[in-house]
Scaffold this motif. Structure first.
Motif, short mmCIF file in Angstrom:
data_model
loop_
_atom_site.label_atom_id
_atom_site.label_comp_id
_atom_site.label_asym_id
_atom_site.label_seq_id
_atom_site.Cartn_x
_atom_site.Cartn_y
_atom_site.Cartn_z
N MET A 1 0.84 -1.19 0.00
CA MET A 1 0.00 0.00 0.00
C MET A 1 0.88 1.24 0.00
O MET A 1 2.03 1.23 0.47
N ASN A 2 0.35 2.33 -0.56
CA ASN A 2 1.07 3.60 -0.56
C ASN A 2 0.84 4.28 0.78
O ASN A 2 -0.29 4.59 1.15
N LEU A 3 1.92 4.50 1.49
CA LEU A 3 1.82 5.11 2.82
C LEU A 3 1.94 6.62 2.73
O LEU A 3 2.72 7.15 1.92
N PRO A 4 1.21 7.33 3.57
CA PRO A 4 1.33 8.79 3.58
C PRO A 4 2.67 9.22 4.14
O PRO A 4 3.35 8.47 4.84
N LYS A 5 3.04 10.44 3.84
CA LYS A 5 4.29 10.99 4.37
C LYS A 5 4.08 11.61 5.75
O LYS A 5 5.01 11.63 6.57
N GLU A 6 2.90 12.12 6.00
CA GLU A 6 2.60 12.76 7.27
C GLU A 6 1.46 12.02 7.98
O GLU A 6 0.65 11.34 7.34
N GLN A 7 1.42 12.17 9.30
CA GLN A 7 0.38 11.51 10.08
C GLN A 7 -0.09 12.43 11.19
O GLN A 7 0.67 13.25 11.70
N PRO A 8 -1.35 12.27 11.61
CA PRO A 8 -1.82 13.02 12.78
C PRO A 8 -1.42 12.28 14.06
O PRO A 8 -1.28 11.06 14.09
N ARG A 9 -1.26 13.04 15.12
CA ARG A 9 -0.96 12.48 16.43
C ARG A 9 -1.49 13.43 17.49
O ARG A 9 -1.63 14.64 17.26
N SER A 10 -1.75 12.90 18.67
CA SER A 10 -2.17 13.72 19.81
C SER A 10 -0.96 13.98 20.68
O SER A 10 -0.26 13.04 21.09
N LEU A 11 -0.71 15.25 20.96
CA LEU A 11 0.51 15.64 21.65
C LEU A 11 0.17 16.32 22.98
O LEU A 11 -0.60 17.29 23.02
N GLU A 36 0.08 0.50 11.61
CA GLU A 36 -1.03 1.44 11.59
C GLU A 36 -1.89 1.15 12.82
O GLU A 36 -2.45 0.06 12.95
N VAL A 37 -1.98 2.11 13.72
CA VAL A 37 -2.63 1.88 15.00
C VAL A 37 -4.14 1.84 14.82
O VAL A 37 -4.73 2.72 14.18
N ALA A 38 -4.76 0.81 15.39
CA ALA A 38 -6.20 0.64 15.28
C ALA A 38 -6.93 1.18 16.51
O ALA A 38 -7.93 1.90 16.40
#
Length: 343
Positions: A1-11, A36-38
């Protein structure tokens, strides 16, 4: 699969302050996998960092991603990891150890002095869309387990470790003090190991009712009176509350040669009845996380011996992490909020 370059996270930027930002998707190094976190369960330690910005000597000095009770799907592998692991559903054992020190080599890797544990400063956790993890810490789970149950293999492993430290045997009489998620799971594991009788004490009526529904033989209101008014001596006490009165009460109801296991984190120093420990030959020990417990925990959950889905009391998206972390304050019946980074 094509993975994104950026990801969201809670900081977590500071106590009481979480925001969603973006960060590069990490790349798996040699021996690692990209997951990939579920789903991610909210632990009391996450809540403590949110409320206070620290736990003992672990201080949030820089922004930190919380969350360590996680499940997901392997999306990429690093060098040395079989390619057929891509697409595998896994429960994350959220730690990296050196593998070379005396503790690691003797199987006690939870005591490795160089351990890096998710969501423990400065190591980021799993409130993010993607994380990397050592491949051997990504444990395959059967499709019969939900994403939520797979995430809660982590606290179930705490219960498995406590039961092993307590050396629970068929026929034992067991008391669990504290009916939070870990205490409830310790009770479940005790029954699965053949304990003949399991009691659970707590000061919260709803949690005692949950313990009863999950199979506790007796539930005890911890503030109604001394445990000695309600109990005959027991063979095993697993203390999960961290409350000083609960620790002291454990010795009052301990049978000769009983095993007392301290799981809950409370006051750093307590006065213990040394004479009683000696005269009754009590065994007193602590626990620090777990080691080599994930396969057993997965088997217990997959067999139906332990119900993990029944602990989930709230579901939140990544932009609702603050609500998830405060659920225990806003909902008196909250047990285990779960965050879904993909939502």
């Amino acid at each position: 699969m094509n993975l994104p370059k950026e990801q969201p996270r809670s900081l977590l930027r500071r106590a009481g302050d979480v925001v969603v930002d973006t960060a590069p998707v990490p790349e798996p190094g040699p021996g690692q996998v990209l997951i990939e976190v579920a789903a991610v369960g909210v632990c009391g330690s996450d809540v403590h960092y949110f409320d206070h910005g620290r736990i003992a000597d672990f201080v949030v000095e820089e922004p930190l991603v919380l969350g360590h009770e996680a499940s997901g799907v392997i999306r990429a592998v690093g060098a040395g990891v079989p390619a057929d692991r891509v697409g595998q559903r896994v429960a994350l054992e959220p730690q990296q150890t050196c593998g070379r020190c005396t503790q690691c080599l003797t199987g006690r890797y939870n005591l490795c002095p160089d351990v890096e544990f998710f969501a423990t400063p400065p190591v980021h956790g799993a409130f993010a869309r993607y994380v990397v993890l050592a491949a051997h810490r990504a444990h395959p789970v059967p499709d019969t387990l939900s994403d939520e149950a797979a995430a809660l293999i982590e606290p179930l492993s705490v219960g498995v470790w406590a039961a092993r430290k307590a050396a629970i045997e068929p026929g034992d009489r067991v008391l669990i003090t504290g009916a939070g998620p870990v205490g409830l799971l310790c009770a479940d594991v005790a029954r699965a190991r053949g304990a003949a009788w399991v009691a659970v004490s707590d000061a919260v009526g709803h949690r005692l009712e949950v313990a009863r529904q999950r199979g506790a033989h007796q539930v005890i209101d911890a503030i109604a009176g001394p445990l000695t008014d309600s109990l005959e001596p027991v063979d095993v006490i697993i203390e999960c509350s961290g409350a000083a009165p609960a620790v002291r009460s454990a010795f009052e109801v301990a049978a000769p040669a009983a095993r007392i296991v301290l799981v809950g984190l409370g006051a750093p120093n307590l006065e213990l009845p040394v004479a009683e420990i000696q005269i009754k030959e009590l065994v007193v020990t602590g626990t620090f996380r777990y080691a080599n417990c994930y396969p057993a925990a997965i088997a217990l959950a997959a067999s139906g011996a332990v119900d993990l889905d029944g602990l989930v009391t709230g579901r939140f998206g990544l932009d609702q992490v603050a609500e998830a972390l405060q659920a225990s304050k806003t909902d008196p019946q909250s047990l285990k909020p779960v965050v879904y980074p993909g939502r």
